[in-house]
Design an enzyme around this catalytic site. Structure first.
Site, PDB file in Angstrom:
ATOM      1  N   ASP A 133      -1.578 -18.159 164.238  1.00  0.00           N
ATOM      2  CA  ASP A 133      -1.520 -17.096 163.234  1.00  0.00           C
ATOM      3  C   ASP A 133      -0.243 -16.300 163.452  1.00  0.00           C
ATOM      4  OD1 ASP A 133      -2.337 -14.934 161.352  1.00  0.00           O
ATOM      5  OD2 ASP A 133      -4.271 -15.924 161.468  1.00  0.00           O
ATOM      6  N   GLY A 177       3.233 -20.749 164.402  1.00  0.00           N
ATOM      7  CA  GLY A 177       2.444 -19.629 163.917  1.00  0.00           C
ATOM      8  C   GLY A 177       2.810 -19.272 162.498  1.00  0.00           C
ATOM      9  N   HIS A 178       2.476 -18.045 162.121  1.00  0.00           N
ATOM     10  CA  HIS A 178       2.706 -17.579 160.759  1.00  0.00           C
ATOM     11  C   HIS A 178       3.829 -16.556 160.677  1.00  0.00           C
ATOM     12  CE1 HIS A 178      -1.715 -18.692 159.496  1.00  0.00           C
ATOM     13  NE2 HIS A 178      -0.997 -19.737 159.881  1.00  0.00           N
ATOM     14  N   GLY A 179       4.612 -16.446 161.744  1.00  0.00           N
ATOM     15  CA  GLY A 179       5.766 -15.564 161.705  1.00  0.00           C
ATOM     16  C   GLY A 179       5.453 -14.148 162.128  1.00  0.00           C
ATOM     17  N   THR A 191       5.046 -21.067 159.388  1.00  0.00           N
ATOM     18  CA  THR A 191       4.785 -21.128 157.955  1.00  0.00           C
ATOM     19  C   THR A 191       5.469 -19.986 157.212  1.00  0.00           C
ATOM     20  OG1 THR A 191       2.723 -19.925 158.289  1.00  0.00           O
ATOM     21  CG2 THR A 191       2.580 -22.313 158.218  1.00  0.00           C
TER      22      THR A 191
END
Length: 424
Positions: free
Chosen positions: A222, A244-246, A275
């Site tokens: 995440d 992860g999601h940054g 992402t």
């Protein structure tokens, strides 16, 4: 002789961690490396350290692997202005079975404490990534979020604190959560969880002020760092993020009466294989609040799907409430300065703002993103003052005004694989 040597080594370890004073070793209160719950011994050692008025007390968890159920180290303590140190040199993991209460959502909590240092060369292993098949010799690593403990470490109502040097593994939820805390530094951390794990944010903070996240390696399933409602005076620097999601602001606007997010600086970070890169996200149909005075500066991207994104229609699942209704979170005064690297998608910049609360004061300065063999694109909706997009060999940088945007525009940089966003 053995006892004298042990005491000498313990004092040496404490000095290396930059703390000193009386040492409260959990093994002297009955803790031992095992799979048996050591909670009672940890609590007894904590009460002794917290209740010491002599100053510079240190709670020590030495080398070894210790099981411990959900535990809260609560104050206030008698340390006054002297630092209270917790040194973790061993490995901690949740005890097996039903030793924790089903209502718990945090494994380890520090609450209502001032002047706290949590440090050491040890590891907090949430064991969220382990699941053994029945009778099998090999171990699978599918991620298990189904147990009741969902966060590894939380600082709740803590002031003047530092979390330094620890390793976090495989949390079942957030690895480190800073809640209602102020003047906190999280630095020199290593946080790891599988890329496919859900809700395993590396560091999350909310309702907190004057927070610094620095010089840490974070790779989870995440957000590497997530900045929630009520955050102010936050600096994120020197973070290496991925997978992860940054690095994200939000999600915002999920609850009525949320406090604003203001005064955020993200600088000198590297984001790889995520992402999202730099993201601000708000829920649809959210009640009013604000996110403003936010700067992203000197960021390097590599193979990021959405390098720059504002998403005011954020819906992480199929059935969001208020879907289709505009967010009432006002996003303003956001600066992207010296952002460079590669996008793994052809849309490198997306500003998807609210129909009722258009984004305002969004500035770009030397944003240079490449999309490999594809031409880079951008999407803008409901943005006051759309930035210009020019080809790499036509770039000109400088301050000034930008013409009003054509709403819901999809702009491709002509005859080039590189996108540069320039504000005149």
């Amino acid at each position: 002789m053995t006892v004298i040597l042990k005491v000498f080594i313990l004092h040496l370890l404490i000095m290396l961690h930059g703390v000193q004073g009386h040492i409260y070793d959990v093994t002297e209160y009955g803790a031992e490396p095992s799979n048996v719950d050591n909670k009672d011994a940890f609590v007894a050692a904590w009460r002794a350290a917290c209740g010491s008025a002599a100053g510079n007390a240190t709670l020590l968890i030495p080398e070894g692997t210790f099981a411990v159920s959900n535990i809260e180290f609560s104050g206030p303590c008698k340390n006054g202005h002297s630092p209270l140190a917790v040194v973790v040199d061993g490995v901690l993991h949740p005890c097996a079975g039903s030793c924790h209460r089903k209502s718990d959502d945090v494994w380890i909590t520090f609450s209502s404490i001032s002047n706290l240092l949590v440090t050491g060369a040890g590891t907090l292993d949430g064991r969220g990534g382990e699941r053994h098949s029945n009778g099998a010799k090999s171990k699978t690593t599918t991620f298990d979020n189904t147990t009741s403990i969902t966060q590894t470490l939380e600082l709740n109502s803590v002031a003047n604190a530092t979390v330094r040097g620890l390793k976090f593994l495989n949390s079942r939820g957030f690895h480190l959560n800073l809640h209602r805390s102020s003047h906190v530094a999280a630095e020199g951390l290593r946080i790891e969880a599988p890329a496919a794990s859900r809700n395993t944010d590396g560091i999350h903070l909310g309702l907190s002020s004057h927070v610094t996240v620095a010089d840490s390696f974070i790779g989870t399933g995440d957000d590497c760092v997530s900045i929630g409602p009520g955050s102010s005076g936050v600096v994120v620097t020197g973070v290496v993020c991925g997978p992860g999601h940054g690095i994200s602001v939000g999600s915002l606007g999920r609850e009525e009466g949320e406090d604003d997010v203001r005064g955020l600086l993200v600088r000198n970070c590297t984001v790889t294989g995520t992402t999202n890169g730099l993201r601000i996200k708000t829920w649809p149909g959210s009640p009013p609040s604000r996110a403003f005075n936010i700067t992203f500066r000197d960021i390097v991207m590599a193979n990021v799907s959405n390098p720059i994104i504002i998403d005011q229609h954020y819906c992480p699942h199929a059935h969001c409430s208020h879907i289709g209704k505009p967010s009432l979170v006002q996003i303003s005064d956001v600066a992207y300065e010296r952002i460079a690297g590669t996008s793994s998608s052809r849309v490198a910049v997306q500003l998807l703002c609210s129909e009722d609360r258009p984004c305002s004061g969004v500035r770009f300065d030397r944003v240079n993103l490449s999309c490999g063999r594809e031409r880079c694109g951008s999407k803008f909706s409901n943005v006051e003052g759309k930035p210009n997009l020019v080809a790499a060999d036509e770039a000109a940088f400088g301050p000034g005004a930008v013409p009003p945007p054509e709403q819901d525009a999809d702009v491709l940089s002509p005859n080039t694989e590189q996108l540069q966003v320039v504000q005149y």
